[in-house]
Write a protein that holds these residues in place. Structure first.
Motif, short mmCIF file in Angstrom:
data_model
loop_
_atom_site.label_atom_id
_atom_site.label_comp_id
_atom_site.label_asym_id
_atom_site.label_seq_id
_atom_site.Cartn_x
_atom_site.Cartn_y
_atom_site.Cartn_z
N ASP A 43 0.83 -1.20 0.00
CA ASP A 43 0.00 0.00 0.00
C ASP A 43 0.86 1.25 0.00
O ASP A 43 0.54 2.23 -0.67
N MET A 44 1.95 1.22 0.74
CA MET A 44 2.85 2.38 0.81
C MET A 44 3.50 2.61 -0.55
O MET A 44 3.61 3.76 -1.00
N ARG A 65 -18.00 0.93 -10.99
CA ARG A 65 -18.77 1.94 -10.27
C ARG A 65 -17.98 2.47 -9.06
O ARG A 65 -17.98 3.66 -8.79
N GLU A 66 -17.35 1.56 -8.35
CA GLU A 66 -16.57 1.95 -7.19
C GLU A 66 -15.32 2.75 -7.61
O GLU A 66 -14.94 3.71 -6.95
N ILE A 67 -14.72 2.36 -8.72
CA ILE A 67 -13.57 3.10 -9.24
C ILE A 67 -13.98 4.53 -9.57
O ILE A 67 -13.28 5.49 -9.23
N LEU A 97 -7.83 -0.87 -3.26
CA LEU A 97 -8.25 -0.40 -4.57
C LEU A 97 -9.36 -1.30 -5.11
O LEU A 97 -9.23 -2.52 -5.10
N PRO A 98 -10.45 -0.71 -5.55
CA PRO A 98 -11.60 -1.50 -6.01
C PRO A 98 -11.38 -2.05 -7.42
O PRO A 98 -10.55 -1.56 -8.17
N GLN A 129 -6.84 11.71 -5.69
CA GLN A 129 -8.03 11.02 -5.17
C GLN A 129 -7.69 9.58 -4.79
O GLN A 129 -8.15 9.07 -3.77
N ILE A 130 -6.88 8.93 -5.61
CA ILE A 130 -6.46 7.56 -5.33
C ILE A 130 -5.60 7.52 -4.07
O ILE A 130 -5.76 6.64 -3.21
N VAL A 131 -4.68 8.49 -3.93
CA VAL A 131 -3.83 8.56 -2.75
C VAL A 131 -4.69 8.71 -1.50
O VAL A 131 -4.47 8.01 -0.50
N GLU A 132 -5.67 9.57 -1.54
CA GLU A 132 -6.55 9.77 -0.39
C GLU A 132 -7.31 8.48 -0.05
O GLU A 132 -7.49 8.15 1.12
N HIS A 133 -7.73 7.76 -1.06
CA HIS A 133 -8.45 6.50 -0.86
C HIS A 133 -7.54 5.49 -0.15
O HIS A 133 -7.97 4.83 0.82
#
Length: 72
Positions: free
Chosen positions: A20-21, A64-66, A59-60, A48-52
């Motif tokens: 994840d890091m 729809r989730e993406i 990661l989805p 936005q991805i970093v915040e998620h």
């Protein structure tokens, strides 16, 4: 000589968050490079991805989730 049978062994799962890091740093670097090149709109999506990821979410794979993660 021992009557004890050999133990089963397997690779440990990546539970320490190192993957994840790496992903977080990769996407953050992408956002910085895009910002430096004047592409703030594209950099926004990487942020936005970093915040998620920083929220502890994986990661989805569902489209729809993406889209939700990207803010679309």
């Amino acid at each position: 000589m021992s009557n004890q049978r050999a133990g089963k062994s397997h690779k440990a799962a990546l539970g320490d968050g190192s993957q994840d890091m790496k992903l977080k740093l990769f996407f953050k670097d992408c956002a910085n490079i895009l910002t430096d090149n004047g592409q703030e709109d594209a950099a926004f999506y990487f942020d936005q991805i970093v915040e998620h990821i920083m929220a502890g979410k994986s990661l989805p794979s569902d489209k729809r989730e993406i889209a939700r993660v990207l803010g679309c």
